[in-house]
Scaffold this active site. Structure first.
Site, PDB file in Angstrom:
ATOM      1  CB  CYS A   1      -2.538   2.913  -3.210  1.00  0.00           C
ATOM      2  SG  CYS A   1      -1.723   1.295  -3.280  1.00  0.00           S
TER       3      CYS A   1
ATOM      4  CG  HIS B   1      -1.930   1.085   1.215  1.00  0.00           C
ATOM      5  ND1 HIS B   1      -2.845   1.222   0.190  1.00  0.00           N
ATOM      6  CD2 HIS B   1      -2.181   2.104   2.079  1.00  0.00           C
ATOM      7  CE1 HIS B   1      -3.617   2.274   0.429  1.00  0.00           C
ATOM      8  NE2 HIS B   1      -3.232   2.829   1.567  1.00  0.00           N
TER       9      HIS B   1
ATOM     10  CG  HIS C   1      -3.202   6.384   2.623  1.00  0.00           C
ATOM     11  ND1 HIS C   1      -3.914   5.247   2.935  1.00  0.00           N
ATOM     12  CD2 HIS C   1      -3.220   7.147   3.761  1.00  0.00           C
ATOM     13  CE1 HIS C   1      -4.335   5.306   4.189  1.00  0.00           C
ATOM     14  NE2 HIS C   1      -3.934   6.457   4.711  1.00  0.00           N
TER      15      HIS C   1
END
Length: 261
Positions: free
Chosen positions: A154, A30, A42
């Site tokens: 992401c 991530h 994010h």
């Protein structure tokens, strides 16, 4: 930072850093942008926002979301279970119990190929930290499309914040290093199959497959592509708001995006 790992200590973080943390036993990572004061901006998927593929990739999609909690974090007041889109959270919530890594920019071709795992570095050059933080904060307020593993994830978000570059093809932006790695493995296996006509040696076939995989990653990296556009964050969000984003000039990576009326 080095050939084997991009792991860093928290004390070395600087605003504008592109950071990431591995999920699900290093299957997927991530990504986000550290903006200072222990905060990370994010791009994530909320409950009900998963992009179902009907394959094992759905498991990877779920693993990319920070660990869910039913109560807001006492530090950043973020309730991960209800969060989606571009969010701001404390570093601990972003890491979700994982280790901290920093994505590398402007790496040499040799280092890029040596780091066989995608989603850890790029040939592209980062913009100044203040520009990176501005983009992240603007997208926090205005959004960054719908989450999609292959087109807008992401890592795509973090790379755009760092470079201002997007892959643009018929109005589609995306394809991160992680996505290329997922696609590149099977492609390498398929493309290397014809080499059986030249050699039946298993080691020769393995070397060929690795070579095809590395070449596909190198060609597809955002720092080496020709189908990319550079766009100001204000223009991007204005175009996305209309649902009509298109290239207004052909040519180099300096091309802009605009909203269609």
């Amino acid at each position: 930072m080095g050939l084997l790992s991009n792991r860093i200590a928290r004390e070395s973080l600087k605003p504008g850093d592109h950071v990431y943390s591995w999920r699900a036993a290093y299957v997927y990572a991530h990504h986000g942008i550290y903006v200072g004061n222990d905060k990370v901006i994010h791009f994530t998927r909320g409950r009900g926002q998963e992009v179902g593929t009907g394959t094992v990739l759905d498991i990877l999609l779920v693993s990319s979301v920070p660990k869910r909690s039913e109560t807001p974090c006492p530090t950043c007041n973020t309730q991960i279970s209800e969060s989606h889109g571009v969010i701001s959270s404390c570093l601990d919530c972003f890491l979700a119990g994982g280790s901290l890594y920093r994505f590398e920019y402007a790496v040499t071709p040799a280092l890029f190929i040596a780091k066989a795992r995608g989603g850890t570095c790029t040939l592209a050059t980062s913009d100044p930290a203040e520009v990176v933080v501005h983009r992240a904060n603007h997208l926090l307020s205005n959004g960054f499309r719908c989450y999609n593993l292959f087109k807008s994830n992401c890592e795509d978000f973090a790379i755009y914040c760092k470079t201002g570059l997007l892959v643009a093809e018929q109005g589609v932006v995306g394809q991160s290093g992680q996505a290329i790695s997922i696609i590149g493995g099977p492609i390498a296996a398929v493309l290397s199959t014809p080499f059986r006509l030249i050699t039946t040696n298993v080691y020769g076939m393995a070397v060929t497959a690795v070579g095809v995989y590395c070449a596909s990653r190198y060609i597809a990296d955002i720092g080496n592509r020709r189908d990319i556009v550079r766009v100001e964050v204000e223009d991007l969000t204005a175009g996305l708001a209309t649902g009509m984003v298109h290239v207004v000039e052909g040519g180099s990576s300096q091309v802009a995006l605009a909203a269609s009326s």
